[in-house]
Design an enzyme around this catalytic site. Structure first.
Site, PDB file in Angstrom:
ATOM      1  N   LYS A 284      -2.684  -0.854   6.582  1.00 16.86           N
ATOM      2  CA  LYS A 284      -3.703  -1.885   6.292  1.00 16.86           C
ATOM      3  C   LYS A 284      -4.169  -2.456   7.614  1.00 16.86           C
ATOM      4  O   LYS A 284      -3.434  -2.442   8.607  1.00 16.86           O
ATOM      5  CB  LYS A 284      -3.105  -3.013   5.453  1.00 16.86           C
TER       6      LYS A 284
ATOM      7  N   SER B 222     -10.355   7.274  -2.749  1.00 14.74           N
ATOM      8  CA  SER B 222     -10.452   7.461  -1.295  1.00 14.74           C
ATOM      9  C   SER B 222      -9.791   8.776  -0.878  1.00 14.74           C
ATOM     10  O   SER B 222     -10.317   9.509  -0.025  1.00 14.74           O
ATOM     11  CB  SER B 222      -9.756   6.315  -0.552  1.00 14.74           C
TER      12      SER B 222
ATOM     13  N   GLN C  74       0.824  -1.212   0.000  1.00 12.25           N
ATOM     14  CA  GLN C  74       0.000   0.000   0.000  1.00 12.25           C
ATOM     15  C   GLN C  74       0.862   1.268   0.000  1.00 12.25           C
ATOM     16  O   GLN C  74       0.510   2.269  -0.617  1.00 12.25           O
ATOM     17  CB  GLN C  74      -0.918  -0.005   1.231  1.00 12.25           C
TER      18      GLN C  74
ATOM     19  N   LYS D 122       1.942   1.857  -3.581  1.00 15.44           N
ATOM     20  CA  LYS D 122       0.738   2.143  -4.382  1.00 15.44           C
ATOM     21  C   LYS D 122       0.277   3.577  -4.126  1.00 15.44           C
ATOM     22  O   LYS D 122       0.007   4.337  -5.054  1.00 15.44           O
ATOM     23  CB  LYS D 122      -0.360   1.162  -3.989  1.00 15.44           C
TER      24      LYS D 122
ATOM     25  N   ASN E  54     -16.300  -6.415  -5.096  1.00 12.52           N
ATOM     26  CA  ASN E  54     -16.311  -5.011  -5.501  1.00 12.52           C
ATOM     27  C   ASN E  54     -15.421  -4.757  -6.718  1.00 12.52           C
ATOM     28  O   ASN E  54     -15.859  -4.146  -7.704  1.00 12.52           O
ATOM     29  CB  ASN E  54     -15.873  -4.138  -4.313  1.00 12.52           C
TER      30      ASN E  54
ATOM     31  N   GLY F  89     -12.435   0.038   2.821  1.00 17.58           N
ATOM     32  CA  GLY F  89     -12.811  -1.362   2.625  1.00 17.58           C
ATOM     33  C   GLY F  89     -11.721  -2.175   1.946  1.00 17.58           C
ATOM     34  O   GLY F  89     -10.732  -1.652   1.439  1.00 17.58           O
ATOM     35  N   ASP F  90     -11.907  -3.471   1.966  1.00 16.97           N
ATOM     36  CA  ASP F  90     -11.090  -4.439   1.235  1.00 16.97           C
ATOM     37  C   ASP F  90     -11.925  -5.724   1.227  1.00 16.97           C
ATOM     38  O   ASP F  90     -13.158  -5.653   1.400  1.00 16.97           O
ATOM     39  CB  ASP F  90      -9.715  -4.624   1.902  1.00 16.97           C
TER      40      ASP F  90
HETATM   41  P1  NDP Z   1     -14.696  -8.539  -2.047  1.00 18.20           P
HETATM   42  O1  NDP Z   1     -14.799  -9.104  -0.689  1.00 18.20           O
HETATM   43  O2  NDP Z   1     -15.727  -7.598  -2.514  1.00 18.20           O
HETATM   44  O3  NDP Z   1     -14.590  -9.702  -3.123  1.00 18.20           O
HETATM   45  C1  NDP Z   1     -13.614 -10.686  -3.043  1.00 18.20           C
HETATM   46  C2  NDP Z   1     -13.896 -11.707  -4.122  1.00 18.20           C
HETATM   47  O4  NDP Z   1     -12.788 -12.594  -4.227  1.00 18.20           O
HETATM   48  C3  NDP Z   1     -15.109 -12.578  -3.800  1.00 18.20           C
HETATM   49  O5  NDP Z   1     -15.766 -12.886  -4.982  1.00 18.20           O
HETATM   50  C4  NDP Z   1     -14.454 -13.810  -3.185  1.00 18.20           C
HETATM   51  O6  NDP Z   1     -15.217 -14.993  -3.239  1.00 18.20           O
HETATM   52  C5  NDP Z   1     -13.255 -13.933  -4.089  1.00 18.20           C
HETATM   53  N1  NDP Z   1     -12.248 -14.791  -3.506  1.00 18.20           N
HETATM   54  C6  NDP Z   1     -11.739 -14.757  -2.260  1.00 18.20           C
HETATM   55  N2  NDP Z   1     -10.847 -15.744  -2.084  1.00 18.20           N
HETATM   56  C7  NDP Z   1     -10.786 -16.403  -3.248  1.00 18.20           C
HETATM   57  C8  NDP Z   1     -10.050 -17.512  -3.698  1.00 18.20           C
HETATM   58  N3  NDP Z   1      -9.206 -18.154  -2.892  1.00 18.20           N
HETATM   59  N4  NDP Z   1     -10.245 -17.922  -4.980  1.00 18.20           N
HETATM   60  C9  NDP Z   1     -11.113 -17.305  -5.801  1.00 18.20           C
HETATM   61  N5  NDP Z   1     -11.850 -16.246  -5.407  1.00 18.20           N
HETATM   62  C10 NDP Z   1     -11.687 -15.820  -4.166  1.00 18.20           C
HETATM   63  O7  NDP Z   1     -13.241  -7.867  -2.123  1.00 18.20           O
HETATM   64  P2  NDP Z   1     -12.719  -6.743  -3.116  1.00 18.20           P
HETATM   65  O8  NDP Z   1     -13.329  -6.908  -4.458  1.00 18.20           O
HETATM   66  O9  NDP Z   1     -12.803  -5.442  -2.430  1.00 18.20           O
HETATM   67  O10 NDP Z   1     -11.164  -7.112  -3.181  1.00 18.20           O
HETATM   68  C11 NDP Z   1     -10.643  -8.028  -4.139  1.00 18.20           C
HETATM   69  C12 NDP Z   1      -9.148  -7.825  -4.246  1.00 18.20           C
HETATM   70  O11 NDP Z   1      -8.877  -6.487  -4.692  1.00 18.20           O
HETATM   71  C13 NDP Z   1      -8.361  -7.997  -2.956  1.00 18.20           C
HETATM   72  O12 NDP Z   1      -7.093  -8.521  -3.269  1.00 18.20           O
HETATM   73  C14 NDP Z   1      -8.202  -6.574  -2.472  1.00 18.20           C
HETATM   74  O13 NDP Z   1      -7.078  -6.433  -1.627  1.00 18.20           O
HETATM   75  C15 NDP Z   1      -7.996  -5.848  -3.777  1.00 18.20           C
HETATM   76  N6  NDP Z   1      -8.268  -4.419  -3.782  1.00 18.20           N
HETATM   77  C16 NDP Z   1      -9.472  -3.936  -3.355  1.00 18.20           C
HETATM   78  C17 NDP Z   1      -9.726  -2.591  -3.410  1.00 18.20           C
HETATM   79  C18 NDP Z   1     -11.047  -2.020  -3.045  1.00 18.20           C
HETATM   80  O14 NDP Z   1     -11.209  -0.827  -3.222  1.00 18.20           O
HETATM   81  N7  NDP Z   1     -12.004  -2.793  -2.577  1.00 18.20           N
HETATM   82  C19 NDP Z   1      -8.691  -1.648  -3.838  1.00 18.20           C
HETATM   83  C20 NDP Z   1      -7.489  -2.268  -4.317  1.00 18.20           C
HETATM   84  C21 NDP Z   1      -7.303  -3.603  -4.262  1.00 18.20           C
HETATM   85  P3  NDP Z   1     -15.783 -15.676  -1.881  1.00 18.20           P
HETATM   86  O15 NDP Z   1     -17.096 -15.025  -1.642  1.00 18.20           O
HETATM   87  O16 NDP Z   1     -15.883 -17.124  -2.231  1.00 18.20           O
HETATM   88  O17 NDP Z   1     -14.783 -15.430  -0.787  1.00 18.20           O
HETATM   89  O1  2IT Z   2      -5.913  -2.315  -1.396  1.00 18.52           O
HETATM   90  C1  2IT Z   2      -6.410  -1.180  -1.477  1.00 18.52           C
HETATM   91  O2  2IT Z   2      -5.863  -0.255  -2.085  1.00 18.52           O
HETATM   92  C2  2IT Z   2      -7.720  -0.948  -0.848  1.00 18.52           C
HETATM   93  N1  2IT Z   2      -8.294  -1.882  -0.297  1.00 18.52           N
HETATM   94  C3  2IT Z   2      -8.317   0.416  -0.839  1.00 18.52           C
HETATM   95  C4  2IT Z   2      -7.741   1.251   0.257  1.00 18.52           C
HETATM   96  C5  2IT Z   2      -8.388   2.597   0.477  1.00 18.52           C
HETATM   97  O3  2IT Z   2      -7.968   3.236   1.451  1.00 18.52           O
HETATM   98  O4  2IT Z   2      -9.274   3.013  -0.268  1.00 18.52           O
END
Ligand code: NDP
Ligand code: 2IT
Length: 444
Positions: A126, A376, A111, A114, A240, A165-166
């Site tokens: 984090k 954010s 992070q 990034k 997300n 969130g994450d």
């Molecule tokens: P969510 O909780 O909204 O979604 C996570 C998704 O990943 C779900 O569909 C989940 O399925 C799936 N998943 C989890 N574990 C596995 C696995 N082992 N194999 C396949 N699918 C899996 O999270 P986000 O969309 O927010 O985050 C997704 C990724 O993006 C993370 O790595 C996060 O750190 C990163 N990220 C998120 C940001 C954000 O703004 N939200 C910003 C930057 C990065 P299930 O329901 O089965 O667990």
């Molecule tokens: O991994 C990431 O960059 C996030 N989950 C978003 C972090 C944030 O502060 O919006």
């Protein structure tokens, strides 16, 4: 031993049994080695890498909460405040059973770089918990969030540390966390981002990570004479990031043929219907396998990963190390030309090296998923100014930020004679900014 080798050994010795943290650190150190070599004497004297690799502060805490049957549970909460050279700590909260010290350290470390790439004034942090929100009632999730915040609020604030969130933490959880923060501090202030639009949230924050991912993927493709328009795209995950990556890719003319969760994946040869994904995941909070009941012609493969599907562009948007060497080989064999990471470190090191060796365009997460944290930061500035910007103006700024990140990353790679190596470029560009801030602020 070189300075870089020495600090890598130190990280392993001081943080045993943290494989994800070691993996993230090794990738960055390998990339920045030529920069460090140039300044070795000065960096060593200032213990620059030792300081960069030690979080400024790291807390873990007990989170007791009561389920709907009156039974008490205890989870572990974390907040890692890695680096504040460029601004208050900023980074998400993850609620997932896999959360431990290793995943928290890796995510907070990534992070930091990034956030530097976004050009916004934010440091790196984090947090999260091994709490699993899956299958829990709204009341149980609220009880957990309230207990978690009752400890976390001591360490955060709008100029100190601003969580978001994450995985497992979306709008519902941010609402519960914010409500408890306000109750404890009596302050209505921008200490969390990703808030609801009626209480200080920013338009586009929900969409930002997925949209930003597609914007930078398009920049990368265009720099190589290609475009996402008309491309077949595979997306993993259905949360997300995945949902809004699907939405934007389709808006730009791609055909997205997969989404997944940890149980299996959906293949839709006609293009994923994003409205159906939203209905299943955001409204019903159900499993993605439900999709096939709602969309004729689609199929579900239990226990399989999306990388076996033929595509031009792959967007891993689920979790760390979800794309292995075997998966990378499948992608290459099927003619994939580009991978852009929506998740944090979804591609193993072996898979990344293989993809790059085969000439696949590869954009690492710390550049390609930076759109979320960038918006954010725009939410933070709107909260400070007590203003509310339009969707179009935030989306336009997000586009510009992603374009700027692409140019920083490709420029830094060129500076070190590694044109097109966006892993090296992202690490060097992020490192240069963080180090400049650290050097100018003295030995802290
Ligand atoms: P969510 O909780 O909204 O979604 C996570 C998704 O990943 C779900 O569909 C989940 O399925 C799936 N998943 C989890 N574990 C596995 C696995 N082992 N194999 C396949 N699918 C899996 O999270 P986000 O969309 O927010 O985050 C997704 C990724 O993006 C993370 O790595 C996060 O750190 C990163 N990220 C998120 C940001 C954000 O703004 N939200 C910003 C930057 C990065 P299930 O329901 O089965 O667990
Ligand atoms: O991994 C990431 O960059 C996030 N989950 C978003 C972090 C944030 O502060 O919006």
């Amino acid at each position: 031993m070189t300075y870089v080798q020495e600090v890598m050994a130190m990280v392993k010795q001081m943080n045993p049994a943290e494989p994800e943290f070691h993996q993230a650190v090794k990738e960055v150190l390998d990339s920045i080695a030529p920069v460090v070599e140039k300044h070795e004497k000065e960096y060593r004297e200032a213990c620059l890498l030792e300081r960069l690799l030690e979080p400024e502060r790291s807390v873990s805490f007990r989170v007791p909460w009561v389920d709907d049957h009156g039974k008490l549970h205890v989870n572990r909460g974390f907040r890692v405040q890695f680096n504040s050279a460029l601004g208050p700590y900023k980074g998400g909260l993850r609620f997932h059973p896999s959360v431990n010290r290793s995943s928290m350290n890796f995510l907070a470390f990534e992070q930091t770089f990034k956030n530097a790439l976004t050009g916004q004034p934010i440091g790196g942090g984090k947090g999260g918990s091994n709490f699993d929100p899956k299958g829990k009632s709204d009341r149980e999730v609220m009880a957990f969030c309230q207990s978690f915040m009752t400890e976390l609020f001591k360490y955060i604030g709008p100029n100190e540390d601003v969580p978001a969130g994450d995985i497992g933490v979306g709008g519902r959880e941010i609402g519960f966390l914010y409500g408890q923060y306000k109750r404890l501090t009596n302050q209505f202030e921008g200490t969390l981002t990703g808030k609801g639009l009626s209480y200080g949230g920013s338009l586009v924050r929900t969409e930002a990570t997925g949209y930003g991912l597609v914007y930078i993927a398009e920049e990368m493709l265009q720099a190589h004479g290609r475009t996402i328009d008309g491309a077949t795209v595979v997306v993993s995950g259905s949360g997300n990031v995945a949902t809004y990556a699907v939405e934007k890719a389709e808006q730009l003319g791609a055909k997205v043929v997969t989404v997944s969760d940890s149980n299996g994946y959906v293949y839709d040869p006609n293009g994923i219907d994003v409205a159906v994904v939203k209905e299943i995941k955001e409204v019903r909070r159900a499993r993605i396998s439900e999709y096939v009941k709602l969309v004729p012609g689609s199929t579900y493969r239990d226990g399989k990963k999306v990388w076996e599907v033929k595509c031009d562009v792959a967007l891993p948007c689920a979790i760390q190390n979800e794309l292995s060497l075997d998966d990378a080989m499948d992608l290459v064999a099927n003619g994939c030309i580009a991978v852009a990471e929506g998740a944090n470190m979804p591609t193993t090191r072996e898979a990344t090296d293989y993809l790059q060796s085969k000439g696949i365009l590869f954009m690492p997460g710390k550049a390609s998923n930076a759109g979320g944290v960038a918006v954010s930061a725009l939410e933070m500035s709107q909260n400070s100014m007590r203003v509310h910007r339009s969707f179009e103006s935030v989306d336009q700024e997000l586009r510009e930020i992603m374009k700027d990140i692409f140019h920083q990353v490709s420029g830094a790679a060129e500076d070190y004679d590694q044109a097109g190596n966006y892993v090296t470029g992202a690490n060097i560009a992020g490192f240069r900014k963080v180090v400049k801030g650290m050097r100018e602020q003295g030995w802290v």
